[in-house]
Design an enzyme around this catalytic site. Structure first.
Site, mmCIF file in Angstrom:
data_model
loop_
_atom_site.group_PDB
_atom_site.id
_atom_site.type_symbol
_atom_site.label_atom_id
_atom_site.label_comp_id
_atom_site.label_asym_id
_atom_site.label_seq_id
_atom_site.Cartn_x
_atom_site.Cartn_y
_atom_site.Cartn_z
ATOM 1 N N ARG A 135 10.847 -10.901 -10.284
ATOM 2 C CA ARG A 135 11.925 -11.600 -9.582
ATOM 3 C C ARG A 135 11.392 -12.866 -8.907
ATOM 4 N NH1 ARG A 135 16.088 -7.937 -9.808
ATOM 5 N NH2 ARG A 135 15.472 -5.740 -9.836
ATOM 6 N N ASN A 136 10.136 -13.160 -9.118
ATOM 7 C CA ASN A 136 9.485 -14.320 -8.513
ATOM 8 C C ASN A 136 9.876 -15.574 -9.286
ATOM 9 O OD1 ASN A 136 7.466 -16.392 -8.050
ATOM 10 N ND2 ASN A 136 6.254 -14.829 -7.007
ATOM 11 N N GLU A 137 10.655 -16.455 -8.642
ATOM 12 C CA GLU A 137 11.148 -17.641 -9.335
ATOM 13 C C GLU A 137 10.039 -18.657 -9.586
ATOM 14 O OE1 GLU A 137 13.889 -17.979 -10.795
ATOM 15 O OE2 GLU A 137 15.036 -16.296 -9.992
ATOM 16 N N LYS A 139 6.885 -17.906 -10.387
ATOM 17 C CA LYS A 139 6.218 -17.414 -11.592
ATOM 18 C C LYS A 139 7.110 -17.629 -12.818
ATOM 19 C CE LYS A 139 3.910 -13.636 -11.089
ATOM 20 N NZ LYS A 139 3.563 -12.194 -10.931
ATOM 21 N N ASP A 196 0.362 -9.303 -14.468
ATOM 22 C CA ASP A 196 -0.174 -9.066 -13.136
ATOM 23 C C ASP A 196 -1.290 -10.075 -12.963
ATOM 24 O OD1 ASP A 196 0.064 -7.647 -10.699
ATOM 25 O OD2 ASP A 196 -1.857 -6.718 -11.100
ATOM 26 N N SER A 197 -1.139 -10.893 -11.964
ATOM 27 C CA SER A 197 -2.070 -11.985 -11.731
ATOM 28 C C SER A 197 -2.592 -11.920 -10.311
ATOM 29 C CB SER A 197 -1.387 -13.335 -11.962
ATOM 30 O OG SER A 197 -0.899 -13.448 -13.274
ATOM 31 N N PHE A 280 2.500 -22.591 -6.298
ATOM 32 C CA PHE A 280 2.861 -21.546 -5.341
ATOM 33 C C PHE A 280 1.637 -20.663 -5.123
ATOM 34 C CE2 PHE A 280 3.407 -19.693 -9.446
ATOM 35 C CZ PHE A 280 3.207 -18.333 -9.310
ATOM 36 N N GLY A 281 1.786 -19.649 -4.288
ATOM 37 C CA GLY A 281 0.687 -18.713 -4.060
ATOM 38 C C GLY A 281 -0.531 -19.388 -3.460
ATOM 39 N N ARG A 309 -2.554 -18.504 -16.458
ATOM 40 C CA ARG A 309 -1.308 -18.067 -17.091
ATOM 41 C C ARG A 309 -1.053 -18.841 -18.380
ATOM 42 N NH1 ARG A 309 1.406 -17.952 -12.676
ATOM 43 N NH2 ARG A 309 0.909 -15.772 -12.275
#
Length: 328
Positions: A135-137, A139, A196-197, A280-281, A309
């Protein structure tokens, strides 16, 4: 026609090219029959382009894994030189070249593919849509940029609000990615891509690792996670001792199929303060390799060429056709 030198490089492929007055592919690891098939394929494309003479491509292959990366590299050269929007789309073991919803050419693997596989419904292959188990926009935006270049439409779990959250109870990246992909695929009957990152910092013994998203606690935010990371490294002054890697594990799951797993890493260092407005992140505090630039300073297309990614998706696209054919 410009004098620009083009280059694409990852751990499996390395191509250098320029536009010239002839078509030429040379180098290591590519069968003569494969070169001829690619030349024949792209000669057909060249015939549809409104180029000023002379026209053609000259590509040197330093490292080679599959025709998908090589064809994508040459088409990217053509698109940039001619302002075209030709898309390279892997489908059921073939490679489709399309523009404006028109099929221009098809690359077939040795031995061809069965018509049943080629014309299978999208529920039995990537089709035109990929459901990303997140649900992470932020990503999702990265995946949308990456897969958009290959002609795919990306959905995420926000398009399916009735689906439950999948608890990430694994202790490795692969365990968590499998949990998400296989659970959502079982619930929806769809092909699902999960990742999964996380960030692995050598001075912290690989932390935050699988706990990257919640490193600062149950109410974690990007800002809180970055602040905690910088605090943990406050007494580590030498950059070489602040080495780190972004890691991604991708898992594709589908009903009645063995899951497909690929992994990739992006090496760099942790900065002493955040910088940049993109991404992000942990992007604001991650220095990319030896460049001195923070990941958050990169534009999306730059980041996708380099990132963990982006590398993982390209690996996935290399092995997906064979996996699909084997599992059909």
């Amino acid at each position: 026609m410009s004098e620009k030198i083009y280059e694409y490089k990852d751990e499996n492929n390395w191509f250098i090219g320029k536009m010239t007055g002839h078509n030429l592919i040379s180098g290591w690891g590519v069968k003569h029959t494969t070169i001829k098939k690619i030349d024949d394929l792209l000669d057909g494309i060249a015939a549809t382009l409104d180029w000023e003479n002379p026209k053609g491509y000259d590509v040197s292959v330093v490292r080679y894994q599959s025709p998908l990366s090589l064809i994508t590299f040459i088409i990217d050269m053509i698109n940039q030189e001619t302002q075209r929007e030709i898309k390279v789309i892997p489908h059921a073991g073939t490679i489709l070249l399309m523009e404006n919803a028109k099929l221009l050419a098809v690359y077939l693997p040795e031995g061809g593919v069965s018509t049943a596989t080629f014309f299978a419904t999208s529920e039995q292959g990537f089709g035109d849509t990929i459901l990303i188990a997140t649900r992470n926009e932020g990503k999702t935006k990265e995946f949308r940029n990456l897969f958009g270049q290959l002609g795919y439409r990306v959905e995420n779990l926000n398009d399916y609000p009735e689906l439950p959250e999948v608890a990430e109870t694994g202790t490795t990246f692969e365990e968590n990615a499998r949990l998400k992909a296989e659970t959502i695929s079982h619930l929806t009957g769809k092909m699902v891509l999960a990742d999964d990152s996380g960030l692995k910092v050598d001075a912290l013994g690989g932390l935050p690792g699988v706990w990257s998203a919640r490193f600062s606690g149950p109410d974690a935010t990007d800002a809180k996670n970055n602040a905690k990371l910088l605090h943990e490294l406050a007494m580590v002054f030498e950059q070489k001792k602040r080495s780190a890697q972004f890691h991604t594990t991708l898992v594709v799951a589908a009903p009645n199929k063995d899951s497909l797993v690929v992994e990739a890493e992006w090496p760099g260092y942790i900065a002493t303060q955040p910088k940049g407005e993109n991404g992000f992140g942990y992007d604001p505090v991650f220095i990319v390799g030896e460049t001195g630039r923070h990941a958050a300073e990169l534009e999306a297309d730059q980041k996708n060429q380099l990132s963990h990614r982006g590398q993982a998706v390209r690996k996935l696209m290399e092995v997906f056709p064979a996996w699909q054919a084997k599992q059909s």
